[in-house]
Design a protein around this motif. Sequence first.
Motif, PDB file in Angstrom:
ATOM      1  N   GLN A 196       0.832  -1.198   0.000  1.00  0.00           N
ATOM      2  CA  GLN A 196       0.000   0.000   0.000  1.00  0.00           C
ATOM      3  C   GLN A 196       0.870   1.253   0.000  1.00  0.00           C
ATOM      4  OE1 GLN A 196      -2.401  -0.481   3.514  1.00  0.00           O
ATOM      5  NE2 GLN A 196      -3.785  -1.972   2.567  1.00  0.00           N
ATOM      6  N   TYR A 197       0.515   2.199  -0.877  1.00  0.00           N
ATOM      7  CA  TYR A 197       1.239   3.459  -0.984  1.00  0.00           C
ATOM      8  C   TYR A 197       0.242   4.621  -0.884  1.00  0.00           C
ATOM      9  CZ  TYR A 197       4.893   0.421  -2.844  1.00  0.00           C
ATOM     10  OH  TYR A 197       5.824  -0.587  -3.013  1.00  0.00           O
ATOM     11  N   LEU A 198       0.593   5.604  -0.053  1.00  0.00           N
ATOM     12  CA  LEU A 198      -0.289   6.765   0.154  1.00  0.00           C
ATOM     13  C   LEU A 198      -1.715   6.291   0.441  1.00  0.00           C
ATOM     14  CD1 LEU A 198       0.969   9.099  -2.742  1.00  0.00           C
ATOM     15  CD2 LEU A 198       1.658   9.136  -0.346  1.00  0.00           C
ATOM     16  N   TYR A 199      -1.833   5.321   1.323  1.00  0.00           N
ATOM     17  CA  TYR A 199      -3.111   4.683   1.629  1.00  0.00           C
ATOM     18  C   TYR A 199      -3.653   5.286   2.923  1.00  0.00           C
ATOM     19  CZ  TYR A 199      -6.483   0.875   1.104  1.00  0.00           C
ATOM     20  OH  TYR A 199      -7.629   0.137   0.884  1.00  0.00           O
ATOM     21  N   TYR A 200      -4.538   6.271   2.792  1.00  0.00           N
ATOM     22  CA  TYR A 200      -5.035   7.003   3.951  1.00  0.00           C
ATOM     23  C   TYR A 200      -6.560   7.051   3.940  1.00  0.00           C
ATOM     24  CZ  TYR A 200      -0.195   8.686   3.821  1.00  0.00           C
ATOM     25  OH  TYR A 200       1.166   8.759   3.774  1.00  0.00           O
ATOM     26  N   HIS A 222       3.949  18.293   8.161  1.00  0.00           N
ATOM     27  CA  HIS A 222       2.605  18.324   7.584  1.00  0.00           C
ATOM     28  C   HIS A 222       2.635  18.811   6.142  1.00  0.00           C
ATOM     29  CE1 HIS A 222      -1.734  18.858   7.318  1.00  0.00           C
ATOM     30  NE2 HIS A 222      -1.776  18.010   8.328  1.00  0.00           N
ATOM     31  N   ALA A 223       1.884  18.106   5.295  1.00  0.00           N
ATOM     32  CA  ALA A 223       1.928  18.357   3.855  1.00  0.00           C
ATOM     33  C   ALA A 223       1.471  19.753   3.484  1.00  0.00           C
ATOM     34  CB  ALA A 223       1.070  17.321   3.130  1.00  0.00           C
ATOM     35  N   THR A 224       0.660  20.399   4.328  1.00  0.00           N
ATOM     36  CA  THR A 224       0.205  21.752   4.012  1.00  0.00           C
ATOM     37  C   THR A 224       1.365  22.749   3.981  1.00  0.00           C
ATOM     38  OG1 THR A 224      -0.307  22.054   6.363  1.00  0.00           O
ATOM     39  CG2 THR A 224      -2.120  21.416   4.915  1.00  0.00           C
ATOM     40  N   ASN A 265      -7.814  16.525   5.043  1.00  0.00           N
ATOM     41  CA  ASN A 265      -6.995  17.397   5.884  1.00  0.00           C
ATOM     42  C   ASN A 265      -5.596  17.618   5.341  1.00  0.00           C
ATOM     43  OD1 ASN A 265      -9.194  17.495   7.531  1.00  0.00           O
ATOM     44  ND2 ASN A 265      -8.201  16.622   9.330  1.00  0.00           N
ATOM     45  N   ASP A 266      -5.036  16.623   4.660  1.00  0.00           N
ATOM     46  CA  ASP A 266      -3.675  16.758   4.136  1.00  0.00           C
ATOM     47  C   ASP A 266      -3.639  17.058   2.638  1.00  0.00           C
ATOM     48  OD1 ASP A 266      -3.307  15.565   6.716  1.00  0.00           O
ATOM     49  OD2 ASP A 266      -1.276  15.048   6.091  1.00  0.00           O
ATOM     50  N   GLY A 267      -4.719  16.709   1.944  1.00  0.00           N
ATOM     51  CA  GLY A 267      -4.761  16.929   0.501  1.00  0.00           C
ATOM     52  C   GLY A 267      -5.508  18.183   0.117  1.00  0.00           C
ATOM     53  N   LEU A 268      -6.821  18.176   0.326  1.00  0.00           N
ATOM     54  CA  LEU A 268      -7.622  19.353  -0.024  1.00  0.00           C
ATOM     55  C   LEU A 268      -7.163  20.598   0.724  1.00  0.00           C
ATOM     56  CD1 LEU A 268     -11.349  18.188  -0.349  1.00  0.00           C
ATOM     57  CD2 LEU A 268      -9.818  18.985  -2.143  1.00  0.00           C
ATOM     58  N   MET A 269      -6.864  20.446   2.007  1.00  0.00           N
ATOM     59  CA  MET A 269      -6.438  21.618   2.782  1.00  0.00           C
ATOM     60  C   MET A 269      -5.082  22.153   2.330  1.00  0.00           C
ATOM     61  SD  MET A 269      -8.709  22.816   4.742  1.00  0.00           S
ATOM     62  CE  MET A 269      -7.865  23.805   5.981  1.00  0.00           C
ATOM     63  N   SER A 270      -4.321  21.323   1.635  1.00  0.00           N
ATOM     64  CA  SER A 270      -3.072  21.824   1.056  1.00  0.00           C
ATOM     65  C   SER A 270      -3.361  22.893   0.006  1.00  0.00           C
ATOM     66  CB  SER A 270      -2.274  20.671   0.436  1.00  0.00           C
ATOM     67  OG  SER A 270      -1.781  19.806   1.435  1.00  0.00           O
ATOM     68  N   MET A 271      -4.476  22.741  -0.708  1.00  0.00           N
ATOM     69  CA  MET A 271      -4.872  23.762  -1.679  1.00  0.00           C
ATOM     70  C   MET A 271      -5.225  25.060  -0.962  1.00  0.00           C
ATOM     71  SD  MET A 271      -7.154  21.559  -4.381  1.00  0.00           S
ATOM     72  CE  MET A 271      -7.176  22.908  -5.549  1.00  0.00           C
ATOM     73  N   PHE A 272      -5.885  24.945   0.194  1.00  0.00           N
ATOM     74  CA  PHE A 272      -6.195  26.115   1.005  1.00  0.00           C
ATOM     75  C   PHE A 272      -4.911  26.826   1.418  1.00  0.00           C
ATOM     76  CE2 PHE A 272      -6.596  27.582   5.482  1.00  0.00           C
ATOM     77  CZ  PHE A 272      -7.470  28.633   5.298  1.00  0.00           C
ATOM     78  N   PHE A 273      -3.927  26.072   1.886  1.00  0.00           N
ATOM     79  CA  PHE A 273      -2.666  26.673   2.310  1.00  0.00           C
ATOM     80  C   PHE A 273      -1.853  27.178   1.122  1.00  0.00           C
ATOM     81  CE2 PHE A 273      -3.726  24.628   6.245  1.00  0.00           C
ATOM     82  CZ  PHE A 273      -3.111  25.405   7.218  1.00  0.00           C
ATOM     83  N   VAL A 300       4.150  15.366  -2.221  1.00  0.00           N
ATOM     84  CA  VAL A 300       4.246  13.940  -1.895  1.00  0.00           C
ATOM     85  C   VAL A 300       5.420  13.683  -0.956  1.00  0.00           C
ATOM     86  CG1 VAL A 300       4.704  11.642  -2.832  1.00  0.00           C
ATOM     87  CG2 VAL A 300       3.106  13.158  -4.002  1.00  0.00           C
ATOM     88  N   ALA A 301       6.555  14.343  -1.215  1.00  0.00           N
ATOM     89  CA  ALA A 301       7.733  14.146  -0.370  1.00  0.00           C
ATOM     90  C   ALA A 301       7.473  14.610   1.059  1.00  0.00           C
ATOM     91  CB  ALA A 301       8.930  14.893  -0.965  1.00  0.00           C
ATOM     92  N   PHE A 302       6.833  15.774   1.202  1.00  0.00           N
ATOM     93  CA  PHE A 302       6.543  16.275   2.543  1.00  0.00           C
ATOM     94  C   PHE A 302       5.467  15.437   3.230  1.00  0.00           C
ATOM     95  CE2 PHE A 302       9.158  19.761   1.459  1.00  0.00           C
ATOM     96  CZ  PHE A 302       9.427  20.482   2.619  1.00  0.00           C
ATOM     97  N   LEU A 303       4.506  14.926   2.456  1.00  0.00           N
ATOM     98  CA  LEU A 303       3.478  14.064   3.020  1.00  0.00           C
ATOM     99  C   LEU A 303       4.091  12.831   3.662  1.00  0.00           C
ATOM    100  CD1 LEU A 303       0.384  13.510   3.278  1.00  0.00           C
ATOM    101  CD2 LEU A 303       0.561  12.250   1.121  1.00  0.00           C
ATOM    102  N   MET A 304       5.147  12.316   3.066  1.00  0.00           N
ATOM    103  CA  MET A 304       5.807  11.107   3.564  1.00  0.00           C
ATOM    104  C   MET A 304       6.941  11.413   4.536  1.00  0.00           C
ATOM    105  SD  MET A 304       5.911   9.026  -0.084  1.00  0.00           S
ATOM    106  CE  MET A 304       6.539   7.516   0.644  1.00  0.00           C
ATOM    107  N   SER A 305       7.222  12.713   4.757  1.00  0.00           N
ATOM    108  CA  SER A 305       8.372  13.073   5.591  1.00  0.00           C
ATOM    109  C   SER A 305       8.035  13.168   7.074  1.00  0.00           C
ATOM    110  CB  SER A 305       8.944  14.421   5.129  1.00  0.00           C
ATOM    111  OG  SER A 305       8.059  15.477   5.467  1.00  0.00           O
ATOM    112  N   GLY A 306       6.743  13.392   7.392  1.00  0.00           N
ATOM    113  CA  GLY A 306       6.361  13.618   8.784  1.00  0.00           C
ATOM    114  C   GLY A 306       6.017  15.064   9.045  1.00  0.00           C
TER     115      GLY A 306
END
Length: 437
Positions: A66-70, A238-240, A77-85, A230-236
């Motif tokens: 599984q990859y990016l399986y959330y 927050h992706a925003t 919170n980490d995807g759509l809200m990244s557009m907000f940020f 993607v790199a920040f999402l997997m880094s710990g």
Amino acid sequence: MTKKYQKKINRGIVMPLQHFIKREKSAGLVLGISVVIALVLANSPLSREYFHLFEHKLGFVFNGEQYLYYSLHHWINDGLMSMFFFVIGLELKREFIGGELANPRNTIWPICAAVAGMLVPALIYALCNAGTSAAGGWGIPMATDIAFSLAIIYALGNRVPLAAKVFLTTLAIVDDLGAVVVIALFYTSEISFVNIAVGVAFLVVMFAANRLGVKNVVFYGLLGIGGVWVAFLMSGIHATIAAVLAAFVIPSDARLPEHLYLRRAAANLRKFAEIKPNNVSTLESEQVEVIADMMSDTRDAIPPSQRLEHALHPFVSFVVMPVFALSNAGVSFDGLDMQAVFSTNVALGVALGLLLGKPLGIVLSTVLLMRLGIVRLTETMTMRRIVGLGFLASIGFTMSMFISTLAFTDDVMLMQAKLGIFAASLLGGVMGYKLLK
């Protein structure tokens, strides 16, 4: 469809909808409706289905791995809200270049008010929850919700002077910047430095492309999403935060300078006027070519950062934020008792931090700057209006709710934080509206 019906649709549906979207207070209104819907669903016979919906997991599966399986909640919170940020990052960059934050000397007052309006609430929360497992939620009452606060102040119309609107807008912008810094420094999980290095490498490539004159929005989108995010999402981290950093390396200068755009626009208009019309609904091929050139020049005359901000702002305001509210604002009151609400001081700390700390910090900073001779109250910016703006700044819904999901994994504490946010935001909005009216 006949032209008669097209005109009716344009006048009855399209034009009113466009007008609604362009109004400053519309985003806050839609966000408020989304909060109400979330609360209704969470306390209806559909509550089980409502909460279960956001637990569904989405991602990629390859060879059983599984990859990016959330969960859907995590993606929001980490995807759509990244557009907000990302939009916040674009707005901050624009303000630093040529907006309210371009000259700090002219914005000392709202900047100091914003800083004090973040520190005092955090201190109040920390005092209420010192030495407990809830102490980590000190960042929750620091934030101001731009959509709600500006919606209220613009709903007041001419009863609030322009100086007050500029003050609150600048304060909210600085507040957002402070919230981004707090999230980056204090609300991260275990950090993978390898993934951070990969994300930074993509940022360096985007920055270098910017300096070399690359203006292609698709290029920055691919690197920003497929690389940095993607790199920040997997880094710990927050992706925003990746979204804000990516926004700062988007080019803010246009491919076509203003003076050249004006010259070419005038030439194209003359060329279009010289073409003999065919007196039918379709255009001549030469006319189409001229219009195509004008459209291309117009696109090139807008900096990529502002083009993205203009394109994404409606989507973020009327899709991203309402979806975030729908997925996070639902609090079930079924079986809720006061003992559960006050089993910790989370709700009290959040409510007092926002409702008391925000206006107190803004007023105290104003008084201090007055004593130092830096600020003078005027007929338009009276102490009553400063207090009213302070209460509007205590509306911390979106950002406070977001930080609470980062601060707490315990469902009870998260519920308490949400109740504190609801109470303070509602009372702050009403009190601010009354004082300013």
